[in-house]
Design a protein around this motif. Structure first.
Motif, mmCIF file in Angstrom:
data_model
loop_
_atom_site.group_PDB
_atom_site.id
_atom_site.type_symbol
_atom_site.label_atom_id
_atom_site.label_comp_id
_atom_site.label_asym_id
_atom_site.label_seq_id
_atom_site.Cartn_x
_atom_site.Cartn_y
_atom_site.Cartn_z
ATOM 1 N N ASN A 4 40.789 39.878 39.744
ATOM 2 C CA ASN A 4 41.393 38.605 40.124
ATOM 3 C C ASN A 4 42.069 37.841 38.987
ATOM 4 O O ASN A 4 42.795 36.899 39.253
ATOM 5 C CB ASN A 4 40.332 37.694 40.751
ATOM 6 C CG ASN A 4 39.862 38.195 42.092
ATOM 7 O OD1 ASN A 4 40.475 37.944 43.105
ATOM 8 N ND2 ASN A 4 38.769 38.937 42.098
ATOM 9 N N GLY A 5 41.813 38.210 37.741
ATOM 10 C CA GLY A 5 42.359 37.459 36.617
ATOM 11 C C GLY A 5 43.599 38.100 36.025
ATOM 12 O O GLY A 5 44.174 39.037 36.592
ATOM 13 N N PRO A 6 44.040 37.622 34.863
ATOM 14 C CA PRO A 6 45.184 38.222 34.176
ATOM 15 C C PRO A 6 44.909 39.691 33.872
ATOM 16 O O PRO A 6 43.872 40.019 33.285
ATOM 17 C CB PRO A 6 45.304 37.386 32.890
ATOM 18 C CG PRO A 6 44.607 36.096 33.202
ATOM 19 C CD PRO A 6 43.496 36.446 34.134
ATOM 20 N N TYR A 7 45.803 40.565 34.266
ATOM 21 C CA TYR A 7 45.523 41.995 34.178
ATOM 22 C C TYR A 7 45.458 42.459 32.723
ATOM 23 O O TYR A 7 46.344 42.190 31.920
ATOM 24 C CB TYR A 7 46.584 42.791 34.931
ATOM 25 C CG TYR A 7 46.140 44.200 35.231
ATOM 26 C CD1 TYR A 7 45.198 44.447 36.209
ATOM 27 C CD2 TYR A 7 46.641 45.274 34.511
ATOM 28 C CE1 TYR A 7 44.770 45.735 36.489
ATOM 29 C CE2 TYR A 7 46.229 46.560 34.774
ATOM 30 C CZ TYR A 7 45.284 46.789 35.769
ATOM 31 O OH TYR A 7 44.851 48.052 36.023
ATOM 32 N N GLY A 8 44.391 43.171 32.395
ATOM 33 C CA GLY A 8 44.205 43.726 31.059
ATOM 34 C C GLY A 8 43.534 42.791 30.078
ATOM 35 O O GLY A 8 43.229 43.195 28.953
ATOM 36 N N GLN A 9 43.272 41.551 30.476
ATOM 37 C CA GLN A 9 42.688 40.562 29.560
ATOM 38 C C GLN A 9 41.170 40.469 29.762
ATOM 39 O O GLN A 9 40.643 39.479 30.235
ATOM 40 C CB GLN A 9 43.340 39.187 29.782
ATOM 41 C CG GLN A 9 44.841 39.189 29.644
ATOM 42 C CD GLN A 9 45.283 39.638 28.257
ATOM 43 O OE1 GLN A 9 44.720 39.231 27.241
ATOM 44 N NE2 GLN A 9 46.306 40.475 28.211
ATOM 45 N N TRP A 10 40.493 41.560 29.406
ATOM 46 C CA TRP A 10 39.043 41.606 29.613
ATOM 47 C C TRP A 10 38.292 41.791 28.296
ATOM 48 O O TRP A 10 37.108 42.098 28.275
ATOM 49 C CB TRP A 10 38.702 42.776 30.551
ATOM 50 C CG TRP A 10 39.647 42.909 31.693
ATOM 51 C CD1 TRP A 10 40.036 41.913 32.550
ATOM 52 C CD2 TRP A 10 40.362 44.083 32.098
ATOM 53 N NE1 TRP A 10 40.925 42.393 33.479
ATOM 54 C CE2 TRP A 10 41.145 43.723 33.233
ATOM 55 C CE3 TRP A 10 40.391 45.400 31.654
ATOM 56 C CZ2 TRP A 10 41.964 44.635 33.886
ATOM 57 C CZ3 TRP A 10 41.190 46.311 32.314
ATOM 58 C CH2 TRP A 10 41.975 45.932 33.408
ATOM 59 N N GLN A 11 38.973 41.607 27.162
ATOM 60 C CA GLN A 11 38.369 41.935 25.875
ATOM 61 C C GLN A 11 37.104 41.129 25.585
ATOM 62 O O GLN A 11 36.163 41.638 24.978
ATOM 63 C CB GLN A 11 39.381 41.699 24.733
ATOM 64 C CG GLN A 11 40.624 42.556 24.823
ATOM 65 C CD GLN A 11 41.740 41.875 25.591
ATOM 66 O OE1 GLN A 11 41.492 41.036 26.447
ATOM 67 N NE2 GLN A 11 42.968 42.240 25.279
ATOM 68 N N GLY A 26 47.175 39.429 39.128
ATOM 69 C CA GLY A 26 47.686 39.339 37.759
ATOM 70 C C GLY A 26 48.616 40.479 37.418
ATOM 71 O O GLY A 26 49.633 40.286 36.742
ATOM 72 N N ALA A 27 48.290 41.686 37.890
ATOM 73 C CA ALA A 27 49.143 42.839 37.626
ATOM 74 C C ALA A 27 50.469 42.712 38.364
ATOM 75 O O ALA A 27 51.540 42.966 37.800
ATOM 76 C CB ALA A 27 48.427 44.122 38.050
#
Length: 440
Positions: free
Chosen positions: A210-217, A425-426
């Motif tokens: 559900n969030g900005p894609y790829g921003q899971w750091q 996000g994607a």
């Protein structure tokens, strides 16, 4: 359930009298008004011009029993007068995954990881009750609070209205559970409780979808810090997993998020987790996500900087992957083919400017073409659809024609229609790139 501030008489049947606010719709609860319990929408919400938030299908928390009340505990709970324990029980029709059942890799479902998390936490609750009954409890009340809160949060995410249908506003209940889990998770992290990784995983899967894609750091770094505190090797992890059901599966999924998140970037970012963390991924996991083991190794080499340090070697690996595209027409093979094309896209975009010119742009466009052809040929009911999001995103970032855009739009739309995570996000990131390129 805590005693009310005033004495309330109880009917012989055990049903409490007065207002049952736990049955009100979510919107009426948030407004602190009485709900008429009308389905599908209540009158107070209609009169106020507000969307009815729907009704809670969960069973309320239970603790020590009170005389004159009755409930049907599941699993059986031995009550203690001196130490009430928060244990959540769920009605069978709304339970994403029972304790005894584990989703098989052959029947891939879009919420499989949520189902796993729910099952793991239920197992911990069940073991906690067994040890309490035997008088040999080794699971702290802090841990019980965390796992039951994760169960509640995961059940909310599994709701079609709250999690899968992005046209519906976020429910008040979902936001409340998210905040409650955040507070509970913060407590367990302060004591480096290893069970906190279950909470980290719950937030990670929420933001992946559900969030900005790829921003899971931040989730991956938090998980690594916690793991480093308790285990520095695979042997240590195996020992810890004996006391934390599902730990290996959780680490495997976080490692997959680590790989996918790194592949979405071309700024030199590398993997956060160590190689031994990534080595917990096994054949069952690869079958579940629709990525062949040999393709995963190529993707892993790319994230480790192989495209720069050994461009010839990685190019040979990519050619080998592309040669396997289109050999089978099964649902799994379609997903595997998208990952093979994604490996080519990721490798090419990481080559230094000036290298392999002018073939770089031509080869990249060809890889995007092939990936879009696979997406076009994939069935709308393909159970692996959700796992094609990373290849679709990489193709979207490198799209060169309106045809590419149309294919990828259909993919994101199909995700929504199929009842799986839409990855807003994607989709939005791709649209922004297409506008910059003048493709839309």
């Amino acid at each position: 359930m805590p005693n009310p501030p005033r004495t309330v008489s109880i009917k012989p049947r055990g049903k409490p009298r007065g207002l049952r606010r736990d049955r009100d719709c979510i919107t009426c609860k948030s407004r602190n008004v009485k709900c008429d319990l009308n389905r599908p929408g209540c009158l107070p919400c209609k009169l106020a011009g507000l969307p009815c938030g729907g009704y809670d299908r969960r069973v309320v928390w239970v603790a020590d029993s009170k005389p004159g009340t009755r409930h049907i505990p599941r699993p059986p709970i031995k009550e203690e007068s001196d130490r009430p324990t928060r244990i959540q029980r769920h009605e069978q029709p709304t339970t994403p995954c029972s304790v005894q059942q584990r989703p098989s890799s052959s029947g891939v479902k879009e919420k499989s990881f949520l189902q796993h998390l729910f099952s793991f936490c239920n197992r911990i609750n069940s073991e906690a009750q067994q040890t309490l009954q035997s008088g040999q409890s080794y699971i702290s009340s802090e841990t019980i609070d965390l796992v039951t809160t994760v169960c509640d949060f995961v059940q909310t995410l599994s709701s079609a209205n709250d999690f899968l249908n992005n046209d519906c506003p976020e429910s008040v209940e979902a936001a409340a559970h998210q905040l409650t889990l955040l507070v509970c998770l913060n407590k367990t992290l302060q004591t480096a409780n290893p069970f906190a990784i279950l909470g980290i995983a719950a937030f990670a899967v929420f933001e992946v979808c559900n969030g900005p894609y790829g921003q899971w750091q931040h989730h991956i770094r938090g998980a690594k810090s916690l793991l480093d505190h308790h285990c520095r090797s695979r042997d240590d992890l195996d020992k810890l997993s004996k006391s934390i059901p599902g730990l290996i599966d959780v680490v495997a999924r976080l490692a997959w998020f680590d790989l996918c998140g790194t592949l979405t970037k071309t700024d030199g970012s590398t993997l956060i987790l160590d190689d031994w963390h990534h080595n917990v991924l096994d054949d069952d996991f690869f079958r579940m996500v629709g990525c062949p083991a040999d393709c995963y190794r190529v993707l892993h080499d790319i994230t480790k900087g192989g495209a720069l340090s050994n461009p010839l070697g990685v190019s040979i690996q990519v050619i080998s992957q592309l040669s396997k595209v289109g050999l089978d027409n099964s649902d799994y093979s379609h997903c595997a083919d998208t990952h093979r094309c994604a490996a080519a896209i990721a490798a090419i975009t990481r080559l230094k400017d000036g290298e392999a010119e002018p073939f770089k742009d031509q080869t990249l466009a060809s890889a995007v073409d092939r990936l879009c052809l696979v997406l076009d040929s994939s069935s709308e009911s393909n159970p692996y659809t959700v796992f094609m999001a990373l290849p679709a995103y990489l193709a979207g970032m490198e799209a060169t024609s309106p045809q590419h855009c149309n294919t990828l739009r259909r993919y994101w739309k199909n995700c929504k229609l199929a009842g799986v995570h839409r990855y807003p996000g994607a989709s939005e990131g791709c649209e922004a790139v297409w506008r910059e390129k003048g493709l839309v």
